[in-house]
Design a protein around this motif. Structure first.
Motif, mmCIF file in Angstrom:
data_model
loop_
_atom_site.group_PDB
_atom_site.id
_atom_site.type_symbol
_atom_site.label_atom_id
_atom_site.label_comp_id
_atom_site.label_asym_id
_atom_site.label_seq_id
_atom_site.Cartn_x
_atom_site.Cartn_y
_atom_site.Cartn_z
ATOM 1 N N ASP A 74 4.267 0.991 45.744
ATOM 2 C CA ASP A 74 5.453 0.757 45.795
ATOM 3 C C ASP A 74 5.636 -0.273 44.730
ATOM 4 O OD1 ASP A 74 6.051 3.114 47.010
ATOM 5 O OD2 ASP A 74 6.494 2.366 48.970
ATOM 6 N N ALA A 75 4.674 -1.383 44.591
ATOM 7 C CA ALA A 75 5.171 -2.501 43.837
ATOM 8 C C ALA A 75 5.570 -1.998 42.277
ATOM 9 C CB ALA A 75 3.958 -3.635 43.912
ATOM 10 N N PRO A 76 6.559 -2.737 41.795
ATOM 11 C CA PRO A 76 6.973 -2.420 40.425
ATOM 12 C C PRO A 76 6.172 -3.016 39.519
ATOM 13 C CG PRO A 76 8.308 -4.229 41.262
ATOM 14 C CD PRO A 76 7.374 -3.935 42.441
ATOM 15 N N LYS A 77 5.989 -2.464 38.104
ATOM 16 C CA LYS A 77 4.994 -3.028 37.461
ATOM 17 C C LYS A 77 6.035 -3.908 36.248
ATOM 18 C CE LYS A 77 4.234 -0.347 33.901
ATOM 19 N NZ LYS A 77 3.691 0.946 33.014
ATOM 20 N N PRO A 78 5.692 -5.199 36.070
ATOM 21 C CA PRO A 78 6.562 -6.038 35.081
ATOM 22 C C PRO A 78 6.096 -5.732 33.803
ATOM 23 C CG PRO A 78 4.542 -7.179 36.014
ATOM 24 C CD PRO A 78 4.309 -5.827 36.740
ATOM 25 N N ALA A 79 7.004 -6.082 32.897
ATOM 26 C CA ALA A 79 7.044 -5.929 31.494
ATOM 27 C C ALA A 79 5.700 -6.434 31.011
ATOM 28 C CB ALA A 79 8.205 -6.305 30.717
ATOM 29 N N ALA A 80 5.223 -5.989 29.831
ATOM 30 C CA ALA A 80 3.946 -6.139 29.391
ATOM 31 C C ALA A 80 4.215 -7.396 28.373
ATOM 32 C CB ALA A 80 3.409 -5.088 28.509
ATOM 33 N N SER A 81 3.027 -8.277 28.114
ATOM 34 C CA SER A 81 3.169 -9.363 27.529
ATOM 35 C C SER A 81 2.067 -9.475 26.518
ATOM 36 C CB SER A 81 2.898 -10.735 28.421
ATOM 37 O OG SER A 81 1.535 -10.654 28.530
ATOM 38 N N PRO A 82 2.378 -10.401 25.454
ATOM 39 C CA PRO A 82 1.051 -10.575 24.591
ATOM 40 C C PRO A 82 -0.070 -10.863 25.199
ATOM 41 C CG PRO A 82 3.081 -11.934 23.653
ATOM 42 C CD PRO A 82 3.352 -11.132 25.142
ATOM 43 N N ARG A 83 -1.074 -10.463 24.879
ATOM 44 C CA ARG A 83 -2.508 -10.442 25.375
ATOM 45 C C ARG A 83 -3.637 -11.078 24.600
ATOM 46 N NH1 ARG A 83 -4.414 -6.524 29.486
ATOM 47 N NH2 ARG A 83 -6.821 -6.495 29.236
ATOM 48 N N VAL A 84 -4.064 -12.153 25.074
ATOM 49 C CA VAL A 84 -5.195 -12.928 24.114
ATOM 50 C C VAL A 84 -6.379 -11.882 24.371
ATOM 51 C CG1 VAL A 84 -6.615 -14.931 24.218
ATOM 52 C CG2 VAL A 84 -4.431 -15.161 24.860
ATOM 53 N N LEU A 85 -7.061 -11.762 23.134
ATOM 54 C CA LEU A 85 -8.242 -10.546 23.161
ATOM 55 C C LEU A 85 -9.427 -11.094 23.422
ATOM 56 C CD1 LEU A 85 -6.964 -8.449 20.030
ATOM 57 C CD2 LEU A 85 -6.356 -8.227 22.714
ATOM 58 N N SER A 86 -9.713 -12.450 23.274
ATOM 59 C CA SER A 86 -11.158 -12.943 23.343
ATOM 60 C C SER A 86 -11.969 -12.574 24.714
ATOM 61 C CB SER A 86 -11.320 -14.379 22.923
ATOM 62 O OG SER A 86 -10.395 -15.085 23.883
ATOM 63 N N PRO A 87 -11.346 -12.712 25.799
ATOM 64 C CA PRO A 87 -11.966 -12.497 27.118
ATOM 65 C C PRO A 87 -12.170 -10.953 27.103
ATOM 66 C CG PRO A 87 -10.003 -13.790 27.618
ATOM 67 C CD PRO A 87 -9.871 -13.389 26.204
ATOM 68 N N ASP A 88 -11.251 -9.966 26.560
ATOM 69 C CA ASP A 88 -11.589 -8.686 26.735
ATOM 70 C C ASP A 88 -12.754 -8.295 25.819
ATOM 71 O OD1 ASP A 88 -9.517 -8.015 28.408
ATOM 72 O OD2 ASP A 88 -8.124 -7.705 27.035
ATOM 73 N N LEU A 89 -12.862 -8.867 24.537
ATOM 74 C CA LEU A 89 -13.799 -8.565 23.626
ATOM 75 C C LEU A 89 -15.149 -8.724 24.158
ATOM 76 C CD1 LEU A 89 -12.049 -9.599 20.131
ATOM 77 C CD2 LEU A 89 -12.760 -7.361 21.047
#
Length: 549
Positions: A74-89
């Protein structure tokens, strides 16, 4: 690494001139550390909140026990934010490299290691693997420590974001424990049951080590966070008793009310630095104990038979098998664990330290990238010193290739190019960690320097990096199923025995094109599936169990 996921739907990467270090929705398994949207009101509150916000300390609310926020669904989802990509890459690249390892192992394409014998502590090796397997194995060495590092970094992001959502310490402990249990359960379902066949109760490939270290790193973050605030309060009381009565702004508590006990920037800074030094010391200690606890301190004796290869002594201590399970690679009657959990704790703690520094203030992207590159170079220099000064290697006097036998008095690591880069993974040596984390930091610097448009065009890496555990589970199932067909079509009996069955091994050794084609086909199948899963989990709340994958 060894996880992991947060809001995949996070918006475009930060386009400001500053590197924001205020992620507000973060998860991590196989090292996934992600950012989500922070509204302007939250940003203003963070900037004005207290001197703690300037130095990375998160004011974790006191433990209140379970609350309604514990409801995962039931936890709500906060709004999305800018995401730094280097860790994902970086995470995506590590997943792709890891797939090379598992694809080759599943179809018996080549021996698993840079040498034919082993990569184990105190093991004599006499013959190198072929050039292609050697190169592939050196690249895949980056994966496990990289996952553990990203896991630790993600815990800092996760803890800050959940603190701002009002989570108590108890809720965070509960989350860490549940997620660790899920990882351990996946390990049993994915490895122990299908490969153990009822004869093995624990088959720890990597996920169990990730589970243990995720829990330990999470608890460490909570302890350090609470201790840091307690120490700053103590230091403030000392400073306030001095003659320096300079006016200081009042702190605000979690509700925004002024506190009656202001803390000076000096006290907070000193406490922050002291706890960073503690984490740095723990990083060093937790990799050094692999050397200290080695039954033979990483040395091979000179008086072995010329025909002997393998461990020079049993890989066990006098403290019993269950102690050894946590620190050494072990194989008991019903337990096989090449990834002892506590032997891999060091990069996770390093990730905690790195995350604390990153979120301590607003950094320019150039500063972050240059610092990552500099630290990578320093670690590579440290690796070179392990070769020259003979410390932290766990393989002293263990290289017995022709080039070493020809010059027995020469530094064994300087006898050839491949000798210089021979590192021990089971358990990881200090040299192994310095070399692999050096390259991981250099890759972070490289990915961080890429323009956003270029970074997003790198095929598959973001998709894989943002659904890491899902990729991990799926790629193992896929490659081992594909290997059944590949072995039927191209397999033949090999000159060694299968380590699990003891029977002559069947594989595609000698036909590397088969392995590389299978690897690429597998990635092509995995990409749309991971892309679909990323979109699916983006529709779930921040505490949904689907985000664990």
């Amino acid at each position: 690494m060894p996880s992991d996921d947060a809001a995949l739907e996070a918006g475009d990467v930060l386009q400001e001139t500053q590197f924001t270090a205020i992620p507000d929705d973060t998860e991590n398994t196989l090292g996934d550390a992600s950012d989500s949207k922070v509204t302007s009101n939250v940003r203003d509150h963070i900037k004005q909140n207290s001197v703690y916000s300037s130095y990375g300390t998160t004011n974790v609310p006191p433990s209140r026990g379970p609350s309604n926020n514990d409801n995962i669904k039931d936890a709500p989802k906060p709004a999305a934010s800018p995401r730094v990509l280097s860790p994902d890459l970086l995470r995506g690249l590590l997943m792709v490299l890891q797939a090379i390892d598992h694809c080759s192992v599943s179809q018996g394409a080549w021996r698993h290691g840079v040498a034919l014998e082993s990569e184990q502590d105190g093991t004599i090796v006499k013959k190198w693997n072929g050039p292609v397997p050697w190169t592939a194995r050196m690249l895949t060495h980056l994966c496990a420590p990289g996952f553990m590092f990203l896991l630790g970094m993600g815990i800092v992001y996760f803890g800050r974001s959940r603190s701002k959502l009002g989570w108590s310490s108890w809720q965070m402990v509960k989350h860490f424990a549940i997620r660790a249990f899920v990882l351990a359960a996946v390990n049993e379902l994915l490895f122990t049951l299908p490969f153990g066949r009822g004869r093995i109760i624990i088959l720890n490939i990597i996920l169990l080590a990730l589970a243990v270290n995720y829990l330990l790193a999470g608890l460490t973050w909570l302890v350090v966070n609470a201790s840091e605030q307690a120490l700053s309060t103590l230091l403030e009381s000392i400073y306030s008793s001095s003659d320096d009565k300079a006016e200081r702004p009042l702190l605000q508590d979690e509700t925004g009310n002024s506190s009656s006990k202001p803390k000076s920037t000096r006290a907070v800074r000193l406490s922050w630095h002291i706890h960073n030094c503690i984490l740095l010391a723990l990083t060093i200690i937790t990799i050094a104990w692999n050397q200290w606890l080695s039954p033979h301190q990483g040395h091979c004796p000179h008086n072995t038979s010329p025909d002997y290869s393998g461990p020079t002594q049993p890989n066990s201590t006098t403290l019993g098998p269950w102690f050894d399970f946590w620190f050494l690679t072990v194989q008991f009657k019903r337990v096989i664990s090449p990834f002892p959990p506590l032997a891999w704790l060091s990069p996770a703690i390093l990730g905690l330290l790195y995350g604390r520094i990153i979120v301590s203030r607003t950094w320019k992207p150039y500063t972050i990238n240059a610092s990552n590159a500099l630290f990578g170079v320093l670690l590579m220099l440290l690796f070179v010193l392990t070769r020259l000064l003979h410390f932290g290697n766990l393989s002293e006097d263990c290289l017995r290739m022709p080039e070493h036998l020809a010059s027995p008095t020469q530094n064994q690591y300087l006898a050839s190019f491949r000798s210089f880069f021979y590192i021990i993974k089971y358990p990881p040596s200090f040299a192994y960690m310095a070399f692999t984390m050096s390259l991981n930091f250099l890759l972070l610097a490289f990915f961080g320097a890429l323009p956003e448009k270029v970074a997003r065009r790198i095929p598959t890496l973001l998709t894989f990096g943002q659904s890491a555990l899902f990729f991990y589970i799926l790629h193992l199932l896929l490659y081992f199923c594909m290997a059944i067909l590949v072995k039927q079509w191209f397999g033949h009996e090999l000159d060694h025995r299968d380590s699990m069955t003891g029977k002559p091994a069947i594989g595609t050794e000698g036909e590397p094109a088969v392995m590389w084609i299978t690897w690429l086909v597998g990635l092509a199948i995995l990409w749309p599936l991971c892309r679909w899963y990323g979109r699916f989990k983006s529709t779930k709340g921040v505490n949904s169990v689907w985000r664990f994958f």
